[in-house]
Design a protein around this motif. Structure first.
Motif, short mmCIF file in Angstrom:
data_model
loop_
_atom_site.label_atom_id
_atom_site.label_comp_id
_atom_site.label_asym_id
_atom_site.label_seq_id
_atom_site.Cartn_x
_atom_site.Cartn_y
_atom_site.Cartn_z
N GLN A 40 -6.52 24.25 19.65
CA GLN A 40 -5.16 23.69 19.55
C GLN A 40 -4.28 24.15 20.72
O GLN A 40 -3.54 23.37 21.29
N SER A 41 -4.42 25.44 21.07
CA SER A 41 -3.53 26.00 22.09
C SER A 41 -3.74 25.36 23.47
O SER A 41 -2.90 25.47 24.35
N LEU A 42 -4.89 24.70 23.67
CA LEU A 42 -5.16 24.11 24.99
C LEU A 42 -5.00 22.59 25.00
O LEU A 42 -5.27 21.94 26.01
N ALA A 43 -4.51 22.05 23.89
CA ALA A 43 -4.42 20.59 23.79
C ALA A 43 -3.54 19.99 24.89
O ALA A 43 -3.80 18.90 25.39
N MET A 44 -2.51 20.73 25.29
CA MET A 44 -1.65 20.21 26.35
C MET A 44 -2.00 20.80 27.71
O MET A 44 -1.23 20.71 28.67
N GLU A 45 -3.17 21.43 27.81
CA GLU A 45 -3.59 22.03 29.07
C GLU A 45 -4.83 21.36 29.68
O GLU A 45 -4.90 21.13 30.88
N VAL A 46 -5.83 21.07 28.81
CA VAL A 46 -7.08 20.52 29.34
C VAL A 46 -6.84 19.07 29.79
O VAL A 46 -6.43 18.22 29.00
N ARG A 47 -7.07 18.81 31.08
CA ARG A 47 -6.82 17.46 31.61
C ARG A 47 -7.94 16.96 32.51
O ARG A 47 -7.85 15.89 33.11
N GLY A 48 -8.98 17.73 32.64
CA GLY A 48 -10.10 17.29 33.46
C GLY A 48 -11.36 17.96 32.99
O GLY A 48 -11.31 18.87 32.14
N LEU A 49 -12.50 17.52 33.53
CA LEU A 49 -13.75 18.18 33.12
C LEU A 49 -14.75 18.14 34.25
O LEU A 49 -14.67 17.31 35.17
N ARG A 50 -15.67 19.08 34.18
CA ARG A 50 -16.74 19.11 35.16
C ARG A 50 -18.04 19.41 34.44
O ARG A 50 -18.07 20.22 33.53
N LEU A 51 -19.10 18.72 34.84
CA LEU A 51 -20.38 18.94 34.18
C LEU A 51 -20.94 20.28 34.62
O LEU A 51 -20.81 20.66 35.77
N ARG A 52 -21.59 20.96 33.69
CA ARG A 52 -22.14 22.27 34.05
C ARG A 52 -23.35 22.12 34.97
O ARG A 52 -23.68 23.01 35.72
#
Ligand SMILES: Cc1cc2nc3c(=O)[nH]c(=O)nc-3n(C[C@H](O)[C@H](O)[C@H](O)COP(=O)(O)OP(=O)(O)OC[C@H]3O[C@@H](n4cnc5c(N)ncnc54)[C@H](O)[C@@H]3O)c2cc1C
Ligand code: SF4
Ligand code: SF4
Lengths: 382, 253
Positions: B149-161
């Protein structure tokens, strides 16, 4: 930053870095170079980096001739880990007017006297060297195979690394803001990061050398003047020499990387510190270049930029101690050819400052020449 | 800040952040579009009338939080990849963040991927709960990530491992073929600004004039000197914007 130094050199262009090296290699300890931005951020990093011996005054011709020898062995001499990219494809100086041709004849006589192997050639011979040269109206050309050009960033980098190995300190992103004098002698250099006590200062600030001289109340007879240049996309090698047409105010070379670098002088350029790039230049240089070398019309321009010439009244360097500021030396006034003479002006000035035998009379570059009498004007400036 | 680094400021984010209450209610669009540019596909995309039509096409989109049901149609239509859907009603401890994604390979459901914040910094490893294709002519995928919940307004991108960067094989400057490894070596040698690296290696001197490599080199310098990317000295931006033939300037064509 250190509080004192034996020698402070102001300016991290070819002049400052080469002087630093020449002093250090002669055993001078505790030298510091102060540069406002990064090394070669001044005219040196913006120049065409052409190296030619085809000059009209003996002074310029000797400095250039002897500097060519140095460029030839520079990678080895300075033990450089990269390549200064010195390409000796020659300089082809083309002439489209009788008056210019007469001047070229006089210049070549000066060069031959100094053992510079310039040839006077016909338009057809010129075309054999540069096949895409416009022969229309061409009277003749002069050609010297051992002229050429180098990569200015790598030349400065090579001097920098060699000097650093010999213990020279470099302070980049540091500005000189004042010079302290006591009884007419230099005692310190003031910088944006503090003062450095010293008794020897070398002003190698190019276009800004006048500004530094003003700090000790001396008016250097030098003015800055913008010169613009551009570079194209790289293509297969097709032009060996640098081509110069004084009549078209043009110089144009192909670098080892394949791109073409060219520029034109603008006779109406005002004397000031402006270094913006202009649209008018793009049009002007394109017209001149495609007139002299029509094939180039298909090349795409990637980037344009500009830099400042440090012009002296006779287009010859000024190498002298500054009147009223004992211990302060100036090396400037290179008038658009300070890169090619850099290696040897550094040697000459160093020899003088260290009281050694000079390889040519340094008085010929002294300030006294501006006090009266006739100046030996350099005619072969773009 | 945004102009220089592409990272919006906290104030920017606050202007588009729904209240806690609204977030708890269920999925909602977060439109992180902060530059006035001539663009409006989002207004056309929304069938709920939640994104009001623009009076001037340069206006920023305005979202009606009550009308938005978080369907996500706008997300896959925004060419700026500026829209995200946050569902804070997913569970007490976790939320779903839906992120637009336009690279290959597309992550798989169940795969763990690295979540990134707006500046590209890693925030942790999160599970993909759903992957939606954008439809036949739309290559924008929507990736659903389960995050605290605490990162809902933070995570905005992703990278594959699986795509860990190999410095020797990763090209930073495409015009001049310069790898990340070469750039990192120059930085270690002491070339301390983009200007210096450009002159030592030609990075940024090619036809694209540094559009690709400039920020990548800035990131490397920022990492090395532990300074914010915004503090890395930018080189001079020089004309021309686009390569044009000499003959054209000369007026011959
Ligand atoms: C477009 C163009 C084309 C040219 N083509 C050629 C060519 O083909 N061949 C050739 O031989 N020459 C050419 N030149 C001329 C040549 O570039 C210069 O003569 C030469 O580079 C001068 O070198 P320098 O080290 O004396 O000065 P610069 O390279 O100008 O160095 C002076 C340095 O002093 C620094 N500085 C200034 N003020 C301060 C301060 N207050 N404190 C600390 N540092 C300061 C500056 O940042 C600068 O780095 C060209 C010049 C231009 C502009
Ligand atoms: S998520 Fe759906 S309802 Fe909400 S703004 Fe986008 S398109 Fe409209
Ligand atoms: S479509 Fe995306 S970029 Fe365009 S206005 Fe809407 S939110 Fe902004």
């Amino acid at each position: 930053m250190q509080k004192s130094a034996n020698v402070v050199i102001i300016g991290g262009g070819i002049t400052g870095c080469a002087v630093a090296y020449e002093m250090a290699v002669r055993g001078v300890k505790d030298i510091v170079v102060i540069e406002k931005q990064y090394l070669s951020s001044g005219a040196t990093g913006r120049c065409g980096a052409g190296v030619r011996q085809q000059w009209g005054t003996e002074t310029n011709a000797i400095l250039a001739r002897d500097s060519v020898k140095r460029f030839e062995g520079m990678n080895e001499e300075l033990e450089y880990d990269r390549d200064i990219e010195f390409k000796q494809g020659g300089y082809l100086m083309v002439s489209y007017t009788e008056k210019e041709w007469d001047q070229y004849k006089k210049n070549v006589a000066v060069q031959h006297n100094l053992g510079i192997p310039t040839k006077m050639i016909t338009p057809l011979e010129a075309q054999a060297i540069v096949p895409h040269l416009n022969l229309n109206g061409l009277i003749g050309a002069t050609f010297c195979q051992s002229d050429g050009h180098a990569n200015p960033f790598h030349v400065v980098d090579a001097y920098y690394k060699a000097a650093r190995r010999l213990g020279v300190k470099f302070e980049t992103y540091t500005s000189v803001t004042g010079i302290t004098l006591e009884k007419g002698k230099v005692t310190a250099v003031q910088t944006s990061k503090g003062d450095i006590a010293t008794s020897t200062v070398i002003n190698a600030c190019g276009y800004a050398a006048g500004t530094i001289c003003k700090m000790v109340g001396f008016e250097l007879p030098l003015y800055p003047q913008r010169h613009q240049a551009l570079v194209t996309e790289p293509v297969e090698p097709c032009q060996g020499p640098m081509v110069i047409s004084l009549h078209h105010r043009l110089y144009c070379q192909q670098t080892p990387h394949g791109s073409f670098i060219m520029g034109v002088g603008d006779p109406n350029e005002p004397k000031d510190f402006n270094i913006n790039s202009s649209w008018e230049f793009l049009e002007d240089v394109s017209r001149q270049a495609t007139t002299v070398l029509p094939l180039l019309k298909n090349l795409r321009v990637v980037r344009q930029w500009s830099g400042l010439y440090d012009m002296s009244p006779d287009a010859n360097p000024i190498l002298d101690e500054v009147p009223g500021a004992q211990g302060m030396w100036v090396a400037a006034g290179f008038s658009g050819h300070g890169f090619m003479v850099g290696p040897q002006t550094a040697v000459l000035l160093t020899q003088k400052i260290l009281g050694q035998q000079c390889f040519m009379p340094i008085e010929r570059f002294g300030l006294a020449r501006f006090l009266g009498g006739e100046l030996d004007l350099e005619s072969a400036v773009v | 800040m945004l102009n220089k680094t592409g990272v919006p400021t906290l104030e920017d984010i606050q202007t588009v952040s729904p209240s806690e209450e609204r977030l708890k209610k269920g999925p909602v669009a977060i439109i992180e579009c902060f530059q006035e540019i001539p663009c409006n596909p989002c207004t056309e995309a929304c069938k709920q009338g939640a994104i009001r039509p623009m009076e001037d096409i340069n206006n920023l989109p305005k979202l009606d939080l009550d009308k938005c049901n978080g369907c996500g149609v706008c997300l896959s239509r925004c060419p700026g990849l500026a829209i995200f859907i946050v569902d804070a009603s997913y569970s007490d401890t976790e939320a779903i963040v839906r992120i637009p994604y336009e690279y290959y390979p597309v992550p798989q459901v169940g795969e763990k991927v690295v979540g990134l914040n707006r500046a590209g910094d890693e925030l942790g490893t999160f599970e993909v709960s759903k992957v939606q294709s954008g439809g036949q002519k739309n290559k924008t995928y929507t990736i659903w990530l389960i995050v605290p919940q605490s990162l809902a307004m933070e995570v905005r991108g992703l990278r594959l491992r699986s795509t860990e960067i190999q410095p020797k094989e990763t090209i930073v400057c495409r015009c001049e073929d310069i790898t990340l490894g070469e750039i990192q070596a120059l930085i270690k040698e002491g070339y301390s600004t983009i200007d210096e690296i450009k002159r030592a290696a030609r990075a940024g001197m090619g036809p694209c004039q540094g559009r690709t490599c400039r920020m990548l080199i800035a990131q490397e310098l920022a990492k090395f000197y532990s300074i914010p990317v915004g503090e890395v000295l930018m080189p001079t931006f020089r004309p021309t914007v686009k390569p044009v033939k000499l003959g054209t300037y000369a007026g011959g064509e």
